[in-house]
Design an enzyme around this catalytic site. Structure first.
Site, PDB file in Angstrom:
ATOM      1  N   HIS A   1       0.833  -1.201   0.000  1.00 33.04           N
ATOM      2  CA  HIS A   1       0.000   0.000   0.000  1.00 33.04           C
ATOM      3  C   HIS A   1       0.874   1.259   0.000  1.00 33.04           C
ATOM      4  CE1 HIS A   1      -2.723  -2.883   2.297  1.00 33.04           C
ATOM      5  NE2 HIS A   1      -3.514  -2.497   1.332  1.00 33.04           N
TER       6      HIS A   1
ATOM      7  N   SER B   1      -2.767  -7.799   3.440  1.00 33.64           N
ATOM      8  CA  SER B   1      -3.228  -7.534   4.810  1.00 33.64           C
ATOM      9  C   SER B   1      -3.586  -8.841   5.500  1.00 33.64           C
ATOM     10  CB  SER B   1      -4.461  -6.622   4.781  1.00 33.64           C
ATOM     11  OG  SER B   1      -4.160  -5.443   4.078  1.00 33.64           O
TER      12      SER B   1
HETATM   13  P1  AMP Z   1      -6.616  -3.554  -0.211  1.00 30.28           P
HETATM   14  O1  AMP Z   1      -6.391  -2.755   1.025  1.00 30.28           O
HETATM   15  O2  AMP Z   1      -6.272  -4.989  -0.090  1.00 30.28           O
HETATM   16  O3  AMP Z   1      -7.971  -3.289  -0.831  1.00 30.28           O
HETATM   17  O4  AMP Z   1      -5.572  -2.986  -1.261  1.00 30.28           O
HETATM   18  C1  AMP Z   1      -5.538  -1.621  -1.589  1.00 30.28           C
HETATM   19  C2  AMP Z   1      -4.684  -1.438  -2.809  1.00 30.28           C
HETATM   20  O5  AMP Z   1      -3.370  -1.895  -2.533  1.00 30.28           O
HETATM   21  C3  AMP Z   1      -5.202  -2.252  -4.009  1.00 30.28           C
HETATM   22  O6  AMP Z   1      -5.066  -1.476  -5.187  1.00 30.28           O
HETATM   23  C4  AMP Z   1      -4.282  -3.434  -4.013  1.00 30.28           C
HETATM   24  O7  AMP Z   1      -4.121  -4.011  -5.289  1.00 30.28           O
HETATM   25  C5  AMP Z   1      -2.988  -2.811  -3.540  1.00 30.28           C
HETATM   26  N1  AMP Z   1      -2.093  -3.838  -2.995  1.00 30.28           N
HETATM   27  C6  AMP Z   1      -2.399  -4.796  -2.088  1.00 30.28           C
HETATM   28  N2  AMP Z   1      -1.335  -5.602  -1.881  1.00 30.28           N
HETATM   29  C7  AMP Z   1      -0.344  -5.148  -2.686  1.00 30.28           C
HETATM   30  C8  AMP Z   1       0.994  -5.570  -2.939  1.00 30.28           C
HETATM   31  N3  AMP Z   1       1.532  -6.631  -2.332  1.00 30.28           N
HETATM   32  N4  AMP Z   1       1.715  -4.858  -3.830  1.00 30.28           N
HETATM   33  C9  AMP Z   1       1.177  -3.786  -4.470  1.00 30.28           C
HETATM   34  N5  AMP Z   1      -0.073  -3.343  -4.279  1.00 30.28           N
HETATM   35  C10 AMP Z   1      -0.829  -4.011  -3.398  1.00 30.28           C
END
Ligand code: AMP
Length: 296
Positions: A40, A190
């Protein structure tokens, strides 16, 4: 410690952004569900480098969860999230409650059609991407950013968002950032916080399967069923039985149509339940860059 404003309402956020908009400063938006990790923060840092004002949103969107237990178990760490976002130069956090996003009478949803149907759509049901598409449309309308940042980690989500931005003429540039991984290959998520040490070792099977399949493609293998066999073998070696795998698939990278034979670029995607935690991962393979010169 740097602190940044945490805004709870749409009206208050519009007030905070009014000046930036009036003076034509570029606004970047980084939508998240919180429980932040380096993946993130990489999105937020890139947004900071490319935009004058950066808004990170933290909203655990109930409508995209097909499983109430998964929603209940989703980690929530808002105070430390805000501190980390401040640390990479984010200006504002928008963290609304569910009643702000879905007030009484809320009934409009966004369905993007075909690209939402396979993979995550098939495994989690139509409710998942309907929830994602609806909340992202709302967040883009609330923040009205010039650029919005998403991770390739959620490959299908990126395609869903690009589709709705095009179809609904939302004036935003969608920026896709590479997947951030641990040194051993595990994609940051997460949900990794819920893995026991033993589950953490099993979880490594997802990236290991993807990398093994990529190695076989680099060595000349093009037959998808054979490649999938190699992938499933690696998952099994890590204690992930086939009935715990929601999907392991090789598809066209844009349409997500399954491939029989690898031609140009392809997406290899996996979702599996590892000791009760559902994890996803993917890689894009570009055949021309993998293949040794002179080899077909
Ligand atoms: P989330 O909080 O899981 O909804 O993720 C929020 C944003 O962070 C989304 O655009 C995800 O694709 C991105 N994201 C989550 N994990 C990763 C990661 N390991 N590397 C890059 N972006 C990520």
């Amino acid at each position: 410690m740097t602190t940044i404003p945490v805004i709870r309402t749409v009206t208050a956020l519009r007030d905070v952004l009014r000046d930036a908009r009036r003076t034509e400063r570029t606004i970047g938006c980084v939508p998240t569900m919180g429980a932040l990790h380096a993946g993130h923060l990489a999105l937020a840092s890139q947004a900071r480098a490319e935009c004058d004002v950066v808004v990170a949103t933290i909203f655990v969107n109930p409508t995209q969860f097909n499983d109430a237990r998964d929603l209940a178990a989703y980690p929530r760490t808002e105070a430390s999230d805000a501190a980390q976002l401040a640390g990479v130069g984010v200006h504002v956090v928008f963290a609304p409650g569910p009643e702000e996003m879905y007030p009484a009478g809320f009934s409009t949803t966004v369905d993007v059609g075909q690209v939402a149907e396979p993979l995550e759509g098939a495994a989690r049901g139509a409710v998942h991407f309907r929830g994602v598409a609806t909340v992202v449309t709302k967040l883009l309308n609330i923040v009205q950013p010039d650029r919005a940042y998403f991770g390739q980690k959620d490959a299908q989500q990126v395609l869903v968002i690009k589709r709705l931005v095009r179809d609904l003429d939302i004036p935003v540039q969608v920026v896709v950032c590479p997947t951030v991984r641990e040194a051993d290959g595990l994609a940051l998520s997460s949900r990794n916080a819920r893995l026991t040490p033993e589950a953490r070792r099993s979880a490594l099977g997802l990236s290991a399967a993807l990398f093994t399949m990529r190695d076989h493609i680099a060595a000349g293998e093009r037959h998808v069923p054979t490649l999938l066999q190699h992938g499933f073998a690696v998952l099994a070696q890590h204690g992930i039985a086939a009935d715990h795998v929601d999907y392991l698939a090789i598809t066209d990278r844009d349409t997500l149509h399954p491939l029989d034979h690898i031609t140009q670029g392809a997406l290899i995607a996996v979702a599996a339940h590892v000791h009760g935690v559902r994890l996803i991962d993917n890689i894009l393979v570009d055949v021309s860059s993998l293949t040794a010169p002179g080899r077909q």
